[in-house]
Design a protein around this motif. Structure first.
Motif, PDB file in Angstrom:
ATOM      1  N   ILE A 115       0.870  -1.171   0.000  1.00  0.00           N
ATOM      2  CA  ILE A 115       0.000   0.000   0.000  1.00  0.00           C
ATOM      3  C   ILE A 115       0.908   1.222   0.000  1.00  0.00           C
ATOM      4  O   ILE A 115       1.609   1.477   0.986  1.00  0.00           O
ATOM      5  N   SER A 116       0.935   1.928  -1.087  1.00  0.00           N
ATOM      6  CA  SER A 116       1.847   3.063  -1.219  1.00  0.00           C
ATOM      7  C   SER A 116       1.666   4.053  -0.081  1.00  0.00           C
ATOM      8  O   SER A 116       0.564   4.535   0.176  1.00  0.00           O
ATOM      9  N   GLY A 117       2.780   4.337   0.609  1.00  0.00           N
ATOM     10  CA  GLY A 117       2.750   5.342   1.667  1.00  0.00           C
ATOM     11  C   GLY A 117       2.165   4.871   2.976  1.00  0.00           C
ATOM     12  O   GLY A 117       2.067   5.657   3.920  1.00  0.00           O
ATOM     13  N   THR A 119       1.772   3.344   6.637  1.00  0.00           N
ATOM     14  CA  THR A 119       2.621   3.203   7.824  1.00  0.00           C
ATOM     15  C   THR A 119       1.818   2.489   8.902  1.00  0.00           C
ATOM     16  O   THR A 119       0.600   2.286   8.764  1.00  0.00           O
ATOM     17  N   ALA A 120       2.495   2.152   9.991  1.00  0.00           N
ATOM     18  CA  ALA A 120       1.797   1.491  11.097  1.00  0.00           C
ATOM     19  C   ALA A 120       0.752   2.408  11.706  1.00  0.00           C
ATOM     20  O   ALA A 120      -0.270   1.955  12.224  1.00  0.00           O
ATOM     21  N   ALA A 121       0.990   3.727  11.630  1.00  0.00           N
ATOM     22  CA  ALA A 121       0.046   4.687  12.200  1.00  0.00           C
ATOM     23  C   ALA A 121      -1.142   4.939  11.281  1.00  0.00           C
ATOM     24  O   ALA A 121      -2.218   5.345  11.739  1.00  0.00           O
ATOM     25  N   ASP A 122      -0.975   4.710   9.986  1.00  0.00           N
ATOM     26  CA  ASP A 122      -2.063   4.937   9.030  1.00  0.00           C
ATOM     27  C   ASP A 122      -1.890   3.982   7.860  1.00  0.00           C
ATOM     28  O   ASP A 122      -1.090   4.214   6.959  1.00  0.00           O
ATOM     29  N   LEU A 123      -2.656   2.907   7.900  1.00  0.00           N
ATOM     30  CA  LEU A 123      -2.548   1.869   6.872  1.00  0.00           C
ATOM     31  C   LEU A 123      -3.134   2.310   5.536  1.00  0.00           C
ATOM     32  O   LEU A 123      -2.907   1.656   4.523  1.00  0.00           O
ATOM     33  N   ARG A 124      -3.893   3.383   5.553  1.00  0.00           N
ATOM     34  CA  ARG A 124      -4.561   3.782   4.314  1.00  0.00           C
ATOM     35  C   ARG A 124      -3.576   4.245   3.260  1.00  0.00           C
ATOM     36  O   ARG A 124      -3.845   4.198   2.077  1.00  0.00           O
ATOM     37  N   GLY A 125      -2.398   4.699   3.673  1.00  0.00           N
ATOM     38  CA  GLY A 125      -1.339   5.030   2.735  1.00  0.00           C
ATOM     39  C   GLY A 125      -1.581   6.315   1.980  1.00  0.00           C
ATOM     40  O   GLY A 125      -2.544   7.050   2.199  1.00  0.00           O
ATOM     41  N   THR A 126      -0.641   6.586   1.089  1.00  0.00           N
ATOM     42  CA  THR A 126      -0.744   7.753   0.223  1.00  0.00           C
ATOM     43  C   THR A 126      -1.701   7.410  -0.907  1.00  0.00           C
ATOM     44  O   THR A 126      -1.463   6.477  -1.670  1.00  0.00           O
ATOM     45  N   THR A 127      -2.732   8.188  -1.019  1.00  0.00           N
ATOM     46  CA  THR A 127      -3.731   7.899  -2.033  1.00  0.00           C
ATOM     47  C   THR A 127      -3.152   8.107  -3.425  1.00  0.00           C
ATOM     48  O   THR A 127      -2.583   9.143  -3.721  1.00  0.00           O
ATOM     49  N   GLY A 488      -7.441   6.161  -6.710  1.00  0.00           N
ATOM     50  CA  GLY A 488      -6.852   4.935  -7.216  1.00  0.00           C
ATOM     51  C   GLY A 488      -6.676   3.889  -6.127  1.00  0.00           C
ATOM     52  O   GLY A 488      -7.190   4.012  -5.022  1.00  0.00           O
ATOM     53  N   ILE A 489      -5.889   2.869  -6.396  1.00  0.00           N
ATOM     54  CA  ILE A 489      -5.791   1.721  -5.504  1.00  0.00           C
ATOM     55  C   ILE A 489      -5.018   2.020  -4.229  1.00  0.00           C
ATOM     56  O   ILE A 489      -5.102   1.296  -3.271  1.00  0.00           O
ATOM     57  N   GLY A 490      -4.220   3.069  -4.199  1.00  0.00           N
ATOM     58  CA  GLY A 490      -3.473   3.356  -2.994  1.00  0.00           C
ATOM     59  C   GLY A 490      -4.346   3.841  -1.855  1.00  0.00           C
ATOM     60  O   GLY A 490      -4.043   3.649  -0.697  1.00  0.00           O
ATOM     61  N   GLY A 491      -5.420   4.506  -2.177  1.00  0.00           N
ATOM     62  CA  GLY A 491      -6.303   5.014  -1.136  1.00  0.00           C
ATOM     63  C   GLY A 491      -7.318   3.952  -0.770  1.00  0.00           C
ATOM     64  O   GLY A 491      -8.292   3.746  -1.493  1.00  0.00           O
ATOM     65  N   ILE A 492      -7.125   3.274   0.354  1.00  0.00           N
ATOM     66  CA  ILE A 492      -7.963   2.107   0.664  1.00  0.00           C
ATOM     67  C   ILE A 492      -9.093   2.445   1.624  1.00  0.00           C
ATOM     68  O   ILE A 492      -9.723   1.548   2.160  1.00  0.00           O
ATOM     69  N   ILE A 539       3.922  -4.402   8.920  1.00  0.00           N
ATOM     70  CA  ILE A 539       4.117  -3.524   7.761  1.00  0.00           C
ATOM     71  C   ILE A 539       5.541  -3.009   7.795  1.00  0.00           C
ATOM     72  O   ILE A 539       6.087  -2.718   8.872  1.00  0.00           O
ATOM     73  N   ASP A 540       6.187  -2.956   6.635  1.00  0.00           N
ATOM     74  CA  ASP A 540       7.574  -2.487   6.602  1.00  0.00           C
ATOM     75  C   ASP A 540       7.634  -1.041   6.131  1.00  0.00           C
ATOM     76  O   ASP A 540       6.611  -0.402   5.886  1.00  0.00           O
ATOM     77  N   ALA A 541       8.859  -0.533   6.000  1.00  0.00           N
ATOM     78  CA  ALA A 541       9.058   0.875   5.665  1.00  0.00           C
ATOM     79  C   ALA A 541       8.594   1.204   4.257  1.00  0.00           C
ATOM     80  O   ALA A 541       8.394   2.378   3.923  1.00  0.00           O
ATOM     81  N   ASN A 542       8.413   0.193   3.420  1.00  0.00           N
ATOM     82  CA  ASN A 542       7.982   0.418   2.036  1.00  0.00           C
ATOM     83  C   ASN A 542       6.472   0.270   1.863  1.00  0.00           C
ATOM     84  O   ASN A 542       5.973   0.273   0.745  1.00  0.00           O
ATOM     85  N   GLY A 543       5.752   0.147   2.987  1.00  0.00           N
ATOM     86  CA  GLY A 543       4.303   0.025   2.907  1.00  0.00           C
ATOM     87  C   GLY A 543       3.830  -1.375   2.563  1.00  0.00           C
ATOM     88  O   GLY A 543       2.677  -1.551   2.175  1.00  0.00           O
ATOM     89  N   ARG A 544       4.705  -2.367   2.703  1.00  0.00           N
ATOM     90  CA  ARG A 544       4.303  -3.737   2.399  1.00  0.00           C
ATOM     91  C   ARG A 544       3.595  -4.341   3.604  1.00  0.00           C
ATOM     92  O   ARG A 544       4.196  -4.558   4.657  1.00  0.00           O
ATOM     93  N   LEU A 545       2.312  -4.602   3.440  1.00  0.00           N
ATOM     94  CA  LEU A 545       1.479  -5.176   4.500  1.00  0.00           C
ATOM     95  C   LEU A 545       1.501  -6.692   4.364  1.00  0.00           C
ATOM     96  O   LEU A 545       1.150  -7.236   3.325  1.00  0.00           O
ATOM     97  N   THR A 546       1.949  -7.368   5.438  1.00  0.00           N
ATOM     98  CA  THR A 546       2.040  -8.826   5.438  1.00  0.00           C
ATOM     99  C   THR A 546       1.141  -9.378   6.535  1.00  0.00           C
ATOM    100  O   THR A 546       1.239  -8.964   7.689  1.00  0.00           O
ATOM    101  N   ILE A 547       0.263 -10.290   6.170  1.00  0.00           N
ATOM    102  CA  ILE A 547      -0.634 -10.947   7.129  1.00  0.00           C
ATOM    103  C   ILE A 547      -0.243 -12.412   7.190  1.00  0.00           C
ATOM    104  O   ILE A 547      -0.251 -13.117   6.168  1.00  0.00           O
ATOM    105  N   SER A 548       0.150 -12.857   8.370  1.00  0.00           N
ATOM    106  CA  SER A 548       0.651 -14.219   8.527  1.00  0.00           C
ATOM    107  C   SER A 548      -0.055 -14.915   9.682  1.00  0.00           C
ATOM    108  O   SER A 548      -0.810 -14.297  10.435  1.00  0.00           O
ATOM    109  N   THR A 549       0.181 -16.211   9.790  1.00  0.00           N
ATOM    110  CA  THR A 549      -0.394 -16.974  10.894  1.00  0.00           C
ATOM    111  C   THR A 549       0.342 -16.609  12.184  1.00  0.00           C
ATOM    112  O   THR A 549       1.491 -16.176  12.158  1.00  0.00           O
ATOM    113  N   THR A 550      -0.323 -16.784  13.301  1.00  0.00           N
ATOM    114  CA  THR A 550       0.340 -16.602  14.588  1.00  0.00           C
ATOM    115  C   THR A 550       1.218 -17.814  14.885  1.00  0.00           C
ATOM    116  O   THR A 550       1.144 -18.844  14.194  1.00  0.00           O
TER     117      THR A 550
END
Length: 758
Positions: A115-117, A119-127, A488-492, A539-550
């Motif tokens: 998700i472009s832009g 962060t952990a504080a705002d997952l919606r990213g840069t629209t 566009g797709i960046g604004g979720i 989520i990493d510094a590049n906006g990559r959101l990863t959902i994994s098993t516990t």
């Protein structure tokens, strides 16, 4: 012996002595046995009652051994349970150690997207945005009636205007006006110049379309003496932007002519252009323009196609040129207006008008495009495309004399980023940005403007460009034109993300938003919702959101047929999620967990052995045996205790398999759950055994006390009072002595007779 005759006294004493002897024997028997009743002959009732009581006490006493054995059986079972509980606790420690050991997989099953832009504080990213299309008001061409839609080829410039002045003469009133007539007379010779009051003086000015024509006395400087950026041509020095100095010469040697003045006016109006090189100006007629002239002693003023002509100056000068009837030293104004046609827009854009498009400036200029015939060269760093001069950064100049609606659309697209310009050798090569469409004009005469993706479209302006191009708002009265891009797709925001139930968890339905009303904004809020479904997000510094098993379900694969957790929702159509990866085993961690499995299985073996050994006298209540205890002589009061089978299987514990159990925290937690259940079972059984042991011990004490009661009751019926019997014995002994003495006395009379016989 029957012939022996005893005296009465002897016989009496003898009988008394016999009776005393009998009583003394009885007393001595009681003293020796301690009982007053030694046989049924003594006291049949007491004897048989006491015997019954003694028999019952004996029977109950015989039961005490069995009860005592039962107590030991129960204590053996309780001891076994205590040991089993410790073994269960040890097994728990091993399972907990497995939980604390590195999870058995170096990589857990996961899905991810960027998700472009974000962060952990705002997952919606840069629209990010997609370009939208905005429509202007309808614009028309110059066809009579004003209802014919303009097209892309409709010119911005109109048909040039022409104004023919009245017949004018030189200062003497008889010499025809021509382009060679000087502006001042030679030594007062009227026929050589304009009328005296009309002659411009040093410092006088004319204003032409906002440009300034200044009159100076003297001779024009050489090319080396002109100001930087200006050029000299004959009697004129021009700055190339329409501002010109006309050198009048002197009365002794007049220089500037009416032709020079008309040239200066044409330079200001854009009819002529000046190309300046090394202080020299080459003045040429602009393409498709007609220069002002003098014919038949009449001045013919021409506007350019790009702007109406307005000349303001001293009235006497303009009257002398036949352009006005006003007189005097004050100013007068002469206007020459263009006319529209079917080939041009129905309204004319004013020279100098601007459009500010997304912070970039488009200027409309009344001049030929640089680089064209007679026009100045293209400035360094700029490029030409059609009638648009651009700096390559979105700022452009549209030249009105040849520009069209298509040129305006090009300039707008360069400002919005819909098109980009590559500049080389003064030419601008245009390219449309990927995924976007150039602005256009439809058949109805509406501009279809692409907003671009860099910013929402915002157009303001100066002059009349907004109105002419139909951009003055939908009502035609606004001072700005705006249009939003398509999100566009960046604004979720508003997008949903769903997961079906994963490994028995609760299905997730997440809606992204500002974090209120149940929407999710932050990573923490997302994890709160995912937790119930055994999933976690990073989520990493590049906006990559990863959902994994516990860690609990590290061995499971998201979306698999066995674990579930299929991903869906509108977010998956806006963003591309990776295919769920399979977990990657960590060899070192798996080996460590496998060792713990072996330790756990050893504990189970000890549980089996301990349960087997918890017996007493052949009875094992932890191995399914039964214990029956009889508490009374009739057998009616008894206690049946059913044993349990508390080996590992009986406690619900099964041997673990390496690579399957302890493989992740979920498998480990299942083992812990079984161990907790086993511990609870042992506690329950320990409580039951304790209750039964209490019953048995109470009944054991009761029987002992009852035996004592029975024996006491029996003793009360048969025991002799030793004090009484001792007194009786003493009394009887005394009586016996007296009886013996009495018998002796009674015999003395017999002896007296014997003496007589002797």
């Amino acid at each position: 012996m029957s012939g022996i005759v005893l005296s009465s006294s002897v016989r009496q004493n003898l009988l008394s002595l016999q009776s005393t002897a009998d009583l003394l024997a009885t007393t001595q028997s009681r003293l020796s046995t301690g009982k007053s009743v030694n046989s049924a002959l003594d006291n049949p009732t007491n004897f048989f009652t006491a015997q019954s009581l003694d028999n019952r006490a004996s029977d109950i006493n015989n039961l005490l051994d069995g009860i005592a054995n039962g107590v030991q059986v129960l204590q053996a079972a309780n001891t076994g349970i205590t040991s089993l509980q410790k073994l269960i606790d040890s097994a728990k420690s091993i399972a907990n150690q497995a939980l604390q050991t590195t999870v058995g997989y170096s990589t857990k099953s996961n899905v991810s997207t960027t998700i472009s832009g974000a962060t952990a504080a705002d997952l919606r990213g840069t629209t990010s945005f997609a370009s939208a299309t905005a429509s202007s008001n309808v614009i028309y061409n110059g066809t009579a009636g004003g209802t014919t839609a303009a097209t892309g080829t409709s010119t911005l410039g109109a048909t040039l205007g022409s104004l023919t002045g009245s017949t004018a003469t030189a200062g003497d009133g008889s010499t025809a006006l021509s382009s060679t007539i000087t502006l001042i007379a030679a030594n007062g010779t009227a026929a050589s110049g304009l009328v005296g009051s009309a002659q411009p003086a040093d410092g006088d000015t004319l204003t032409v379309n906002g440009k300034t024509i200044t009159f100076r006395s003297g001779t024009a400087p050489a090319s080396t003496g002109v100001p930087t950026g200006s050029g000299v041509s004959g009697n004129l020095v021009t700055d190339g932007n329409g501002n010109t100095t006309v050198y009048l010469g002197t009365n002794a040697s007049p220089k500037a002519t009416t032709g020079d003045l008309l040239t200066a006016i044409d330079l200001a109006s854009g009819v002529d252009t000046a190309s300046i090189t090394a202080g020299a100006a080459t003045i040429t007629n602009s393409v498709n323009q007609t220069s002002s002239s003098i014919a038949g002693s009449k001045v013919i003023l021409k506007s350019s196609t790009g702007a109406d002509l307005s000349v303001t100056g001293k009235a006497d000068l303009l009257k002398a040129l036949g352009l006005t009837t006003s007189v005097g030293g004050g100013n007068a104004t002469v206007n020459v207006n263009r006319t529209t046609s079917a080939g041009s827009l129905g309204a004319e854009i004013s020279d100098g008008s601007t459009l500010n498009v997304d912070g970039h400036v488009i200027t409309f200029k009344n001049a030929p495009i640089p680089g064209s015939t007679g026009a100045p060269s293209v400035p360094t760093g700029f490029g030409v495309n059609g009638n648009v001069l651009t700096d390559g950064a979105g700022n452009s100049t549209v030249y009105l004399q040849g520009g069209t609606v298509n040129d305006v659309l090009t300039a707008i697209d360069l400002a919005t980023g819909v098109q980009t310009a590559t500049i080389a050798s003064g030419a601008a090569t245009l390219q449309t940005a990927a995924g976007q469409s150039n602005s256009s004009i439809n058949s109805s005469g509406q501009l279809k403007l692409s907003t671009g993706v860099n910013a929402d479209l915002s157009i303001t302006g100066t002059g009349n460009a907004l109105n002419v191009l139909g951009l003055a708002g939908n009502t035609g009265t606004a001072n700005a034109f705006t249009a939003a891009r398509t999100s566009g797709i960046g604004g979720i925001t508003g997008k949903t993300l769903t997961f079906t139930s994963f490994s028995g968890g609760a299905a997730v339905n997440v809606t992204f938003g500002d974090g209120t009303n149940g929407t999710v904004k932050t990573l923490d809020q997302l994890n709160t919702q995912l937790q119930a479904n055994n999933l976690t997000a990073t989520i990493d510094a590049n906006g990559r959101l990863t959902i994994s098993t516990t860690n609990d379900y590290a061995s499971s694969t998201i979306g698999s047929s066995t674990a579930g957790g299929a991903i869906g929702g509108t977010l998956t159509t806006a963003l591309t999620f990776s295919t769920a990866s399979s977990p990657v085993a960590d060899t070192v961690a798996q080996t460590s967990r496998s060792n713990l499995v072996n330790q756990y299985n050893n504990i189970l073996q000890q549980i089996d052995s301990t349960a087997q050994d918890s017996s007493f006298n052949g009875v094992n209540l932890l191995n399914g045996d039964q214990l029956k205890l009889v508490f009374d002589e009739t057998g009616k009061s008894n206690l049946n205790i059913t044993g349990v089978t508390y080996n590992s299987k009986g406690l619900g514990l099964a041997a673990l398999t390496g690579g399957v159990d302890f493989i992740d925290n979920a498998a480990t937690n299942k083992v812990l759950t079984n161990l907790n259940s086993a511990a609870s079972t042992l506690r329950s059984e320990a409580s039951s055994l304790g209750s039964n042991l209490t019953i048995v011990q109470v009944r054991q004490d009761f029987n002992k006390n009852l035996i004592n009661v029975l024996q006491t009751g029996s003793s009360n019926l048969t025991l002799a009072d030793t004090n009484v019997e001792a007194a009786n014995s003493q009394a009887l002994s005394t009586r016996q002595s007296i009886a013996v003495s009495a018998l002796s006395l009674a015999n003395q009379s017999q002896q007296s007779v014997l003496q007589l016989l002797r």
